[in-house]
Structure formats: C-alpha cells, structure tokens
Design a protein around this motif. Structure first.
Motif, mmCIF file in Angstrom:
data_model
loop_
_atom_site.group_PDB
_atom_site.id
_atom_site.type_symbol
_atom_site.label_atom_id
_atom_site.label_comp_id
_atom_site.label_asym_id
_atom_site.label_seq_id
_atom_site.Cartn_x
_atom_site.Cartn_y
_atom_site.Cartn_z
ATOM 1 N N LEU A 75 0.773 -1.105 -0.072
ATOM 2 C CA LEU A 75 0.078 -0.168 -0.126
ATOM 3 C C LEU A 75 0.829 1.011 -0.042
ATOM 4 O O LEU A 75 1.923 1.110 0.423
ATOM 5 C CB LEU A 75 -0.889 -0.367 1.133
ATOM 6 C CG LEU A 75 -1.787 1.443 1.215
ATOM 7 C CD1 LEU A 75 -3.154 1.066 0.145
ATOM 8 C CD2 LEU A 75 -2.236 1.081 3.086
ATOM 9 N N ALA A 76 0.272 2.252 -0.712
ATOM 10 C CA ALA A 76 1.504 3.899 -0.671
ATOM 11 C C ALA A 76 -0.002 4.542 0.297
ATOM 12 O O ALA A 76 -0.908 4.919 0.404
ATOM 13 C CB ALA A 76 1.100 4.741 -2.007
ATOM 14 N N VAL A 77 1.234 5.335 0.991
ATOM 15 C CA VAL A 77 0.441 6.391 1.834
ATOM 16 C C VAL A 77 1.276 7.764 1.766
ATOM 17 O O VAL A 77 2.073 7.657 1.337
ATOM 18 C CB VAL A 77 0.828 6.093 3.398
ATOM 19 C CG1 VAL A 77 0.604 4.303 3.567
ATOM 20 C CG2 VAL A 77 2.847 6.410 3.533
ATOM 21 N N ASN A 78 0.016 8.549 1.855
ATOM 22 C CA ASN A 78 1.169 10.384 1.866
ATOM 23 C C ASN A 78 1.952 10.369 2.603
ATOM 24 O O ASN A 78 2.407 9.289 3.925
ATOM 25 C CB ASN A 78 -0.378 11.183 1.978
ATOM 26 C CG ASN A 78 -1.439 10.816 1.539
ATOM 27 O OD1 ASN A 78 -0.667 11.140 0.096
ATOM 28 N ND2 ASN A 78 -2.205 10.495 1.882
ATOM 29 N N ASN A 79 2.687 11.321 2.747
ATOM 30 C CA ASN A 79 3.402 11.963 4.023
ATOM 31 C C ASN A 79 2.923 11.584 5.586
ATOM 32 O O ASN A 79 4.104 11.456 6.205
ATOM 33 C CB ASN A 79 4.204 12.797 3.412
ATOM 34 C CG ASN A 79 4.664 12.727 2.379
ATOM 35 O OD1 ASN A 79 5.662 12.064 1.924
ATOM 36 N ND2 ASN A 79 5.231 14.056 1.652
#
Length: 698
Positions: free
Chosen positions: A429-433
C-alpha cells in the motif's frame, strides 16, 4: 426517494445477501447471526407472497413490489435498533429492483433510487452453485445462469462493494466469517468498505496491510553491522586443488539431482536507458548542440554512448530503421543524425528499448547473430546439463512480456523453460507523507509492486533439489569457461554441505545421540556454517543442545559467490546483530545501513567484497520435503522509499529483498569468486565492456 424507503443512520455493521432465488441467502444469514450472536432479518417478500398464495393462489404482480420494498426497509430499520454490532440482511432493495427489471422490464423510480442509495458495509453476491430448492414461490430453475448474470451486472453498475461467495454451505460460511472479521479490522484501521474489497480482491490479508502501516508510522530499524565479512572471517576461499575436487564432486552427482536456474527478469530496461531518455526529453534540437548539452549537464554517459555507438550490437539495425523513418538522414549534420538514432532507439513506435524487459534486448553479437540475455542464460545452463534430460530454467516475467520471452526460448529445444509473474498478493500500500492511504484521482487506494523481495513467493513455488539464482543482466559472451567453473564450485560446496547437514539432522533425531556427537555437530556448525553459539551453550542440558542444533541446521541453505568490491553500488556481505543479540552472516543493502552513524559507515568502508547475486540454494529438508521459504523471512528488513505519481509525492514499502531479508534466516555461506564471473548491464554503456564485446574487439 420515498420516505418509507429511507434507512436509519447507524454505526452497526450491515451485511446484505444479494443474488437470485435459491442461492443460500437465508441459510447464510442465519448462520452468521448465530456465529456473531447478533441480529438477522428475513426476506419480507417471502412471507408477503406466501400469504398471498395461500389465500388466493395469486402470484407476485408489479403492484406488490412497493409494499414489499417498504416492508423490507421497515424490518431492517427495526433490527438496526436491536443489533449489538452486526445486522445480517437476507436481501436488500437491489434484489427487488433486479426482479422488477427481469419480470416487468422496468422499475419504479423511487424504488430504483432507494436501491441505488442504500448503503451496506458489504454485500455478498451468492452464486448459483448450490442445488435448486423448489417451493410455491420459485419459478426459474432453468434460467439460473442468465439470472445470475443479470444480478452481477446490476451490482457492478451500482458500484456497491461486494464479494462473490461460492461453494457448499460450510465453505461459504467459513469464508464469510473470515471476510467479516477482516472487514472489521479494515474499518478499525480507517478503511472504507470499498477499500476493503479492493484489498480483498488483491488477496492481501488486512493484517499484512496493518503491519505495513505500522512500518510507516514507526519506521524500519536499520541493521546493526558488527563487522564486514572478509576472507577467513565470513568469506571462504579455496585452493585450485579444492576447487577441482568440488567441481568433480558436482559433476559426479548432478545426474542424481533435479537442478534448475531461477532468473529474475520481470523489470523493464528503463534505468538502462535513463540518461538517453533524459536527453531526448530535455535536448533542444533547434537551439542546442549535443556537445554543449553534455558539458552543461555533465552527462559523460552520453559522450561514452556516442563514441561507442557503432560497437553496440543493435547499431546496424538501428541505423537502417532510422534511415527508413527519416529519409533525409544523410542530409543532416552528424549531431542531428545522432539525435535521430537515439530518438528511434527509444521511440514507442520503433525500438522502444527503455520499456522492454532486459531479457529480450540485443546484448551481444556473435559473428552475424544477435544474442539476448535469455540465450546467454540458456547457453550457461550447460554446466548442469545431463544426457537425455533437458536443463531447466525459470524466468520471472511481467505478463505482458511473456510472449516475447517465449519467442526466443521456443527456438531452444534443449531446455525446459517455465515462467511466473510477481503475485499481486505481494503488492504493498502507498501512503501520503502523513501515513494516511495515498489515493488516485478516483479516490481509490494505490498499490505498487513490493520490489524484488516479492519474488521469494515465486522461488517458493519451485521444488528442485538445487536452484541457481542469477540476475537476467549478469551475462557474458567471453568468459563462459570461468563462469561454468565457479558455478560448479558453488554447486559442489552446497551439495557436500547438505549431505553432512542431513546426516547430522538424522542423528539429532535419535534421542540416544551421544554428547560427543553433539559436540562434533556444534563444531561443524561453527566452522563450516559460521553459526555463533553463546558462551554458556555447553552448560545447558543435552536435550536443549540437541533441539537448538536441530533448529539451527534444519533450514534452507544458500551458497553465495562474492567478488572483490571495485566500487560497485549494492549489497555486500556483513556480520550483523539482530534485535535478540544473535550474530549472523547476511547480505546487506546500503539502504539498510544507518549512514549517519560513523561506526557503521566505518564498517562499510572496510568492506572488501560485493554481492554479485550469484547464488545456489537448497530448498528441501533432510527428509526431501520442500521448506516453506516464507517462514524464513525477516519481516523487519523491508524498505520505505519515496516516490511520486502525477506530481504527488507518496511513500511506499518494499518487501525484504530477495537475497537480503527474504533469506535472512537461511543457512548462509559466502565464497569468493573472481570478478570475471560478474558482468552486469546496469546501463547501456556496460555493453561496451570487454565481457560484452566480441573477443576480437575486446
């Protein structure tokens, strides 16, 4: 929407059953309500229409649908007020809407709107693979497939989060419980029902996503380097006589072994042509010169490329195609001709080399024949060739490129080639900062491939006795004799070690094994396998020592070739200490090291060897059973990387590397091999090195 169709707002988790008649909706609703000790509601239409049939032998009419829908919503809203955590709905208004479309070719506007707007945390689409059960109200036993197709189209068009359930009653119930438990965890983590379905469809356990989110939150600890592995301290060296003996041992035994080569080859060649892609995107052909571009951007790679242009194996064909595409080619100045050649090389309409896998590219020229890395790997397989048996090679590829590989491999009948893809279950999964899920423009979760560490799943599918691993781009056309020699050395070492380890494991199984034998096995583990024991090991009971030794030896094993480090970037051999204080030999990537720690940097600077990804693995235990390789992964050895999508920054988690954390708990032996066996092609200019040029040009 009609007032009587409105759902009460609630925090209760509502699960709706959805599907044609006689597909197990009622049975499943009752099972789930009993399992979770909570509420379920029946299908209002059944009692309503049964009463109508019993009184007057009348069947359903279009006028019945609105009162049925109102009655169903009333049941649901009443049950919501009684439910503790869950409500299981035998049906919903979308079922009523679909039946209206099927029987009357239309649907009341208010009913259709309500069916579209009603919300459930999850909908189970029940399949038609359960037996048809006739009753007074069911009338379509022969049209089940058509009816099911209509139901499926409707729920897809409606955009509801749904999961299809199939199988017998017991397996459906078991699957549904697992899904609901995962859904609860997903909601606790802040995911929507649609998010959960997206995760489920990729077959990624929610617990895995939870771990990844924790890594983003807490960060991943850097490795604790104790010292570099060097000759006679972690890296073994052998005399020519010893090498000769191991090669003979390998040749004597290979016919009794199932041997295979595993070649990671799924990546595109984009990095190989990165500097050329940047040049095409940035160069102003009207107002600039290539020389000034090189000087301004300090792009020495482009200068090397142009000087060696005619020595690349693809040059003759490239020039012919460029002349065909640009008929005025010879009227151009030399610089513009070079520009056109590079443009043709990268153009999607022509060569498109940066978007193709390395494996199919022209790496070498032998007389009049252009040779790809695939063919070099096939040629190299002669070292484990056995009469009357095909050599086996397994390539990991991208699905869209498999046919390109097959076009090459089908020309070589002496090898058995198989393929696999990186599994979607290993995507991360990709996440925001701020560590919240990163979403695309449609609001959907973004997943990305988990890095080459994901390939441990592919390797885990192979069951050969001995598996050699080598990267697709590490080939040569001039050093085959040396390459074969040291491949056999690694194979001979592995097989001899395995024989001794397996003998010891059988002996450790015997409760009457002597303490003298235990001490002998311990000494072997220390000297040959570099296993470090605590100082007080011999003070423990013999039974503990036996169990400890058994656990240490009963693991997959890898013998890794190591070359002297001449400035290559990448992993190297080190002694490391884990969080439990255990010291072991590991291949460590630079990204795993705390480069702000002076002591750790000093250890790195003292490193003498580099990992060329030249491994041979034993993946079976002493009983001939295959290990589950996923049980020997250090889950805490992954990476967090920064990425960008359409101008938006995000963070991504990469799985523990295939020969780093994914093999962290294997038995490991490092062996020095000569640099001549390591010939990677990281950029296109590497093809100008002697290992990749015809010998008379080298």
């Amino acid at each position: 929407m009609e007032e009587n169709f409105k759902q009460l707002p609630t925090s209760i988790i509502k699960i709706a059953m959805y599907g044609p008649e006689s597909t197990g909706k009622t049975t499943l609703s009752k099972q789930l309500a009993a399992h979770y000790n909570d509420e379920w509601i029946p299908e209002f239409a059944r009692d309503f229409l049964q009463e109508k049939w019993d009184k007057n032998k009348e069947i359903c009419t279009e006028e019945d649908l609105i009162p049925i829908a109102i009655g169903q919503v009333k049941l649901e809203n009443e049950a919501v007020l009684k439910a503790k955590k869950f409500l299981f709905c035998d049906t919903n208004l979308l079922v009523t809407k679909v039946f209206s479309d099927i029987y009357y070719n239309r649907c009341d506007a208010n009913l259709e709107q309500a069916a579209r707007e009603h919300e459930y945390d999850l909908i189970f689409l029940t399949n038609i693979d359960v037996p048809w059960e006739a009753d007074d109200l069911r009338d379509s036993p022969d049209d089940r497939e058509i009816t099911f197709g209509t139901f499926k189209k409707a729920i897809i068009a409606n955009g509801n989060p749904y999961i299809k359930l199939k199988g017998d009653v017991a397996s459906r119930f078991e699957k549904a419980v697992k899904i609901i438990d995962e859904l609860v965890l997903a909601k606790q983590l802040g995911f929507t029902p649609s998010d959960y379905v997206a995760i489920y469809q990729k077959k990624i356990p929610v617990e895995t996503i939870q771990k990844q989110l924790q890594f983003f939150k807490d960060g991943i600890a850097k490795v604790n380097l104790v010292r570099s592995a060097v000759k006679n301290d972690g890296i073994s060296t052998y005399s020519e006589e010893e090498i000769k003996n191991y090669i003979h041992f390998f040749d004597e035994n290979k016919q009794n072994l199932d041997i295979q080569k595993f070649v990671p080859a799924s990546g595109a060649a984009s990095r190989m042509f990165k500097f050329l892609s940047e040049f095409i995107n940035e160069f102003d052909v009207e107002n600039d010169t290539i020389n000034s571009y090189i000087n301004h951007n300090k792009c020495t790679e482009l200068s090397v490329f142009l000087v060696g242009l005619k020595s690349f194996p693809f040059y003759p064909e490239l020039k012919l195609k460029t002349i065909e595409v640009y008929p005025d080619y010879f009227q151009k100045e030399r610089e513009e001709r070079n520009y056109l050649l590079i443009k043709t090389l990268l153009s999607k309409e022509h060569f498109d080399f940066a978007n193709k896998p390395k494996g199919i590219l022209p790496f070498h020229q032998k007389e009049d024949k252009i040779v790809s890395p695939i063919e070099e790997h096939i040629k190299e397989s002669i070292f484990y060739e056995v009469p009357n048996r095909k050599s086996k090679i397994h390539f990991t590829v991208s699905p869209e490129h498999q046919s390109s590989f097959e076009e090459i491999t089908k020309l070589h009948e002496n090898v058995e080639v198989t393929f696999s893809f990186q599994q979607e279950t290993t995507d991360t999964l990709a996440v925001n900062n701020d560590n919240t899920p990163f979403r695309n423009d449609r609001g959907e979760l973004v997943f990305r491939p988990g890095g080459h560490g994901a390939l441990i799943e592919n390797l885990n599918q192979l069951s050969s006795d001995m598996i050699f691993i080598k990267n697709i781009d590490n080939v040569s056309q001039n050093h085959i004799v040396d390459i074969v020699k040291y491949k056999k050395l690694l194979g001979g070492i592995l097989f001899k070690l395995q024989q001794q380890i397996f003998t010891f494991l059988h002996e450790l199984e015997n409760e009457s094994v002597s303490i003298e034998k235990v001490n002998e096995i311990k000494l072997f583990a220390q000297k040959q396998l570099h296993i470090i024991f605590s100082n007080d090991f011999e003070m423990y009971k013999k039974s503990f020592q036996i169990q400890y030794l058994f656990n240490e030896l009963n693991r997959p094993i890898r013998v890794c070739g190591m070359v002297k480090n001449e400035g290559e970037h990448g992993g190297g051999p080190f002694w490391i200490k884990d969080e439990n204080g255990k010291i072991s030999l590991q291949i460590v990537e630079t990204s795993q090291i705390d480069l702000n720690n002076e002591k750790q940097v000093q250890i790195v600077n003292e490193a003498t060897h580099f990992n060329p990804v030249d491994l041979v693995c034993g993946v079976k235990n002493y009983k001939g059973e295959k290990f589950d390789l996923t049980q020997f992964v250090d889950e805490n050895a992954g990476f967090i990387v920064s990425k960008n999508k359409n101008g938006k920054p995000y963070k991504a988690y990469e799985l523990p590397g295939l020969w780093n954390g994914a093999m962290a708990k294997w038995l490991t032996l490092f062996v020095e091999v000569p640099l001549v066996t390591f010939n990677p092609v990281k950029t296109v200019n590497d093809l100008l090195k002697p290992a990749h040029q015809p010998e008379n040009n080298g």
